[in-house]
Motif scaffolding. Structure first.
Motif, PDB file in Angstrom:
ATOM      1  N   LEU A  16       0.842  -1.190   0.000  1.00 55.52           N
ATOM      2  CA  LEU A  16       0.000   0.000   0.000  1.00 55.52           C
ATOM      3  C   LEU A  16       0.878   1.240   0.000  1.00 55.52           C
ATOM      4  O   LEU A  16       1.884   1.296   0.695  1.00 55.52           O
ATOM      5  CB  LEU A  16      -0.858  -0.029   1.285  1.00 55.52           C
ATOM      6  CG  LEU A  16      -1.639   1.216   1.666  1.00 55.52           C
ATOM      7  CD1 LEU A  16      -2.834   1.370   0.739  1.00 55.52           C
ATOM      8  CD2 LEU A  16      -2.125   1.107   3.108  1.00 55.52           C
ATOM      9  N   ALA A  17       0.491   2.217  -0.809  1.00 54.86           N
ATOM     10  CA  ALA A  17       1.179   3.508  -0.766  1.00 54.86           C
ATOM     11  C   ALA A  17       0.132   4.608  -0.744  1.00 54.86           C
ATOM     12  O   ALA A  17      -0.920   4.497  -1.370  1.00 54.86           O
ATOM     13  CB  ALA A  17       2.073   3.671  -1.987  1.00 54.86           C
ATOM     14  N   ALA A  18       0.404   5.653   0.002  1.00 50.82           N
ATOM     15  CA  ALA A  18      -0.481   6.820   0.029  1.00 50.82           C
ATOM     16  C   ALA A  18       0.395   8.056  -0.097  1.00 50.82           C
ATOM     17  O   ALA A  18       1.300   8.262   0.711  1.00 50.82           O
ATOM     18  CB  ALA A  18      -1.278   6.859   1.326  1.00 50.82           C
ATOM     19  N   ALA A  19       0.124   8.849  -1.106  1.00 52.04           N
ATOM     20  CA  ALA A  19       0.914  10.060  -1.337  1.00 52.04           C
ATOM     21  C   ALA A  19       0.197  11.254  -0.723  1.00 52.04           C
ATOM     22  O   ALA A  19      -1.010  11.198  -0.455  1.00 52.04           O
ATOM     23  CB  ALA A  19       1.075  10.257  -2.844  1.00 52.04           C
ATOM     24  N   PRO A  20       0.918  12.357  -0.511  1.00 53.54           N
ATOM     25  CA  PRO A  20       0.247  13.572  -0.050  1.00 53.54           C
ATOM     26  C   PRO A  20      -0.896  13.925  -1.001  1.00 53.54           C
ATOM     27  O   PRO A  20      -0.753  13.827  -2.220  1.00 53.54           O
ATOM     28  CB  PRO A  20       1.358  14.633  -0.112  1.00 53.54           C
ATOM     29  CG  PRO A  20       2.622  13.869   0.015  1.00 53.54           C
ATOM     30  CD  PRO A  20       2.367  12.547  -0.667  1.00 53.54           C
ATOM     31  N   GLY A  21      -2.022  14.281  -0.435  1.00 53.72           N
ATOM     32  CA  GLY A  21      -3.178  14.642  -1.252  1.00 53.72           C
ATOM     33  C   GLY A  21      -4.064  13.464  -1.610  1.00 53.72           C
ATOM     34  O   GLY A  21      -5.098  13.652  -2.244  1.00 53.72           O
TER      35      GLY A  21
END
Ligand SMILES: Nc1ncnc2c1ncn2[C@@H]1O[C@H](COP(=O)(O)OP(=O)(O)OP(=O)(O)O)[C@@H](O)[C@H]1O
Length: 198
Positions: A16-21
């Motif tokens: 899982l990856a979550a970027a800013p925004g």
């Protein structure tokens, strides 16, 4: 990563990856491991295998980490003797650089008429709104939300979606476990469906 609880693999191969925004919705049936995943991201549960980085470093249950990351899971302990408004004032005073003024938070979370009562005198949904007001009032870079829709009526769930979108629009990242597909549809930029670890 893999995660084990009491000798049993609860999460296997989660990537899982979550970027800013971004707003990542984590979906899946009861017991599949959504809360466990959030606890890992909060540094409260180490993975059994794999790698995990939050804001560029391994998550750690320490003050510097919690200045940037908020975990909203179970209902918090309320301070005895402090009113709804005073809980928000406390949050405002402690964190500084607040994202919302207290009056604005009371209005946004429809608590203006209940500011002088104890949180324990609120309804379940009102208490959840206070939790969310406290979460969104303080500055942060990452929100980890466990079923933020819990107890909220349909109209307020939509408002929650718009508040989360506003948070993300200013560069924050959100990872939320949810059982509300409409909330996920409305705001998620990415969806992760967890399945039972084989
Ligand atoms: N402290 C614990 N010790 C051992 N097993 C646990 C513990 N906490 C949770 N589990 C087990 O780990 C699995 C994942 O639980 P978790 O709470 O992460 O699921 P969830 O997807 O958030 O569920 P729900 O939708 O019901 O909130 C479940 O099978 C649960 O029984």
């Amino acid at each position: 990563m893999d995660v084990e609880l009491a000798g049993r693999t609860v999460l296997r191969g989660v990537d899982l990856a979550a970027a800013p925004g971004e707003i990542v919705a984590v979906l899946g049936e009861n017991g599949v491991g959504k809360s466990t995943l959030l606890r890992c991201l909060a540094g409260l549960q180490p993975p059994a295998a794999g790698e995990l980085g939050v804001l560029g470093r391994p998550p750690a249950d320490e003050p510097a980490f919690w200045r940037e990351v908020v975990l909203a899971a179970d209902e918090p302990a309320w301070y005895p003797g402090l009113s709804v408004r005073e809980h928000l004032e406390l949050m405002h005073a402690v964190h500084g650089a607040a994202r919302l003024e207290v009056g604005a938070a009371l209005d946004a979370f429809e608590l203006a008429g209940r500011g002088d009562v104890s949180p324990l005198a609120l309804s379940t949904g009102q208490r959840q709104r206070l939790c969310l007001a406290m979460v969104l009032l303080r500055p942060s870079r990452l929100l980890l939300l466990d079923e933020p829709e819990r107890g909220l009526d349909t109209a307020f769930r939509r408002r929650l979606g718009s508040y989360l979108a506003g948070y993300a629009a200013t560069g924050g990242a959100v990872v939320m476990a949810t059982h509300d597909p409409a909330l996920a549809d409305a705001v998620a930029t990415r969806r992760v469906l967890l399945e039972t670890a084989a």
